[in-house]
Motif scaffolding. Structure first.
Motif, short mmCIF file in Angstrom:
data_model
loop_
_atom_site.label_atom_id
_atom_site.label_comp_id
_atom_site.label_asym_id
_atom_site.label_seq_id
_atom_site.Cartn_x
_atom_site.Cartn_y
_atom_site.Cartn_z
N ASP A 174 0.71 -1.35 -0.19
CA ASP A 174 -0.07 0.18 -0.01
C ASP A 174 0.73 1.26 -0.05
N CYS A 175 2.10 1.17 -0.47
CA CYS A 175 2.86 2.35 -0.42
C CYS A 175 2.55 3.30 -1.70
N PRO A 176 2.99 4.36 -1.72
CA PRO A 176 2.71 5.26 -2.88
C PRO A 176 3.41 4.86 -4.20
N LYS A 177 2.51 5.10 -5.36
CA LYS A 177 3.08 4.44 -6.60
C LYS A 177 4.53 5.00 -6.87
N GLU A 178 4.94 6.04 -6.48
CA GLU A 178 6.05 6.68 -7.04
C GLU A 178 7.25 5.97 -6.30
N ILE A 179 7.04 5.35 -4.97
CA ILE A 179 8.35 4.61 -4.60
C ILE A 179 8.45 3.32 -5.15
N ASN A 180 9.97 3.24 -5.32
CA ASN A 180 10.37 1.97 -6.00
C ASN A 180 10.27 1.08 -5.08
N LYS A 181 9.53 0.08 -5.24
CA LYS A 181 9.08 -0.81 -4.22
C LYS A 181 10.38 -1.80 -4.13
N ALA A 182 10.80 -2.22 -5.22
CA ALA A 182 11.89 -3.30 -4.95
C ALA A 182 13.09 -2.62 -4.17
N PHE A 183 13.38 -1.36 -4.41
CA PHE A 183 14.43 -0.92 -3.80
C PHE A 183 14.11 -0.79 -2.43
N ALA A 184 12.91 -0.30 -1.94
CA ALA A 184 12.61 0.09 -0.63
C ALA A 184 12.59 -1.42 0.11
N ILE A 185 12.19 -2.44 -0.45
CA ILE A 185 12.19 -3.84 0.30
C ILE A 185 13.60 -3.95 0.61
N GLU A 186 14.59 -3.69 -0.36
CA GLU A 186 15.89 -4.14 -0.02
C GLU A 186 16.53 -3.28 1.14
N GLN A 187 16.37 -1.83 0.91
CA GLN A 187 16.53 -1.01 2.05
C GLN A 187 16.07 -1.39 3.50
N PHE A 188 14.57 -1.61 3.44
CA PHE A 188 14.03 -2.26 4.68
C PHE A 188 14.75 -3.49 5.39
N ARG A 189 15.05 -4.27 4.50
CA ARG A 189 15.44 -5.60 4.81
C ARG A 189 17.03 -5.32 5.36
N THR A 190 17.90 -4.37 4.80
CA THR A 190 18.78 -4.07 5.42
C THR A 190 19.14 -3.49 6.93
N ASN A 191 18.11 -2.57 7.10
CA ASN A 191 17.90 -1.91 8.03
C ASN A 191 17.30 -2.87 9.14
N MET A 192 16.42 -3.76 8.74
CA MET A 192 15.78 -4.87 9.59
C MET A 192 17.07 -5.91 10.28
N LYS A 193 17.76 -6.19 9.40
CA LYS A 193 18.86 -6.89 9.71
C LYS A 193 19.83 -6.24 10.71
N ARG A 194 20.16 -4.94 10.30
CA ARG A 194 21.24 -4.30 11.32
C ARG A 194 20.64 -3.81 12.50
N THR A 195 19.19 -3.82 12.70
CA THR A 195 18.42 -3.59 14.05
C THR A 195 18.43 -4.95 14.79
N ILE A 196 18.38 -6.14 14.18
CA ILE A 196 18.44 -7.37 14.68
C ILE A 196 19.75 -7.50 15.27
N ASN A 197 20.72 -7.26 14.56
CA ASN A 197 22.19 -7.53 14.85
C ASN A 197 22.84 -6.79 15.89
N MET A 198 22.44 -5.29 15.74
CA MET A 198 22.95 -4.40 16.47
C MET A 198 22.22 -4.05 17.95
N THR A 199 20.92 -4.22 18.07
CA THR A 199 20.08 -3.73 19.12
C THR A 199 19.32 -4.86 19.66
N LYS A 200 18.60 -5.51 18.90
CA LYS A 200 17.78 -6.84 19.69
C LYS A 200 18.56 -7.67 20.00
#
Length: 224
Positions: A174-200
């Motif tokens: 449900d993100c806006p159409k102008e957002i590059n979905k594939a790029f956003a997914i990869e960025q979110f995945r990277t941030n998610m892994k960083r959060t898990i590894n560094m904080t959680k």
């Protein structure tokens, strides 16, 4: 300047005295909206810690109520009947409104908890919380993700909703159409892994008590 921060001499000195007392006292292992209904002690050796616990549980109560208001009518009333908070899969459209509400709530948390914060003008109050908000979000989300999903690669996206590897592709539906979905997914995945590894993962190692977490949460507001 929205990103202006206070100098070390202007930051809150109140916590240091409470911390030494708090670490020696028994504490529960998790704090959330349920603690809002706990009775506050009539006297305490750690008054600032106690104020922060009261303010944090109030913040949790407000966040829970706010996010429950967007639930399906039946789901909402099912949860109200049982008294449970059922976690749901998150979606992109939930992030901005819940983050804005959390930002406002953190400012109220700080105002209730710290006399030094109350002495600041409104611009400085906003500036110091906004400057540290990403850290505050990461700390809070990782704390609750560790509690709800201790052995899973899952992060809390909002107070009631979560994202994991399996749900990530659908998260951006449900993100806006102008957002590059594939790029956003990869960025979110990277941030998610960083959060898990560094904080959680640090919560898994240290298993902080409520008092210790609350102290960290309070200090994160004053981080410079």
């Amino acid at each position: 300047d929205d990103d202006k921060v206070l100098s070390d001499s202007e930051q809150c000195p109140e916590l240091s005295n409470d911390l030494a007392e708090a670490v020696d006292e028994p504490s529960k292992t998790f704090i959330d909206y349920n603690n809002y209904f706990d009775c506050a002690p009539s006297s305490s050796n750690t008054p600032i810690i106690d104020r922060m616990k009261q303010a944090y549980s109030t913040l949790c109560t407000i966040r829970k109520a706010s996010e429950m208001s967007s639930l399906n009518h039946k789901v909402l009333h099912d949860q109200l009947k049982t008294g449970d908070m059922v976690l749901i899969l998150s979606k992109y459209s939930m992030l901005i409104p819940t983050s804005q509400m959390f930002l406002c709530g953190v400012m109220n948390f700080a105002r209730f908890s710290f006399e030094d914060y109350r002495k600041l003008n409104n611009e400085d109050r906003h500036s110091i919380v906004r400057h540290n908000f990403q850290l505050i979000q990461s700390l809070d989300g990782s704390y609750r993700a560790h509690h709800h999903f201790p052995s899973e690669n899952t992060v809390m996206a909002t107070y009631m909703s979560f994202v994991n590897e399996e749900s990530l592709n659908n998260f951006f539906d449900d993100c806006p159409k102008e957002i590059n979905k594939a790029f956003a997914i990869e960025q979110f995945r990277t941030n998610m892994k960083r959060t898990i590894n560094m904080t959680k993962s640090q919560f898994l190692k240290t298993k902080p008590s409520v008092d210790e977490f609350i102290a960290l949460f309070g200090l994160s507001i004053w981080n410079n």
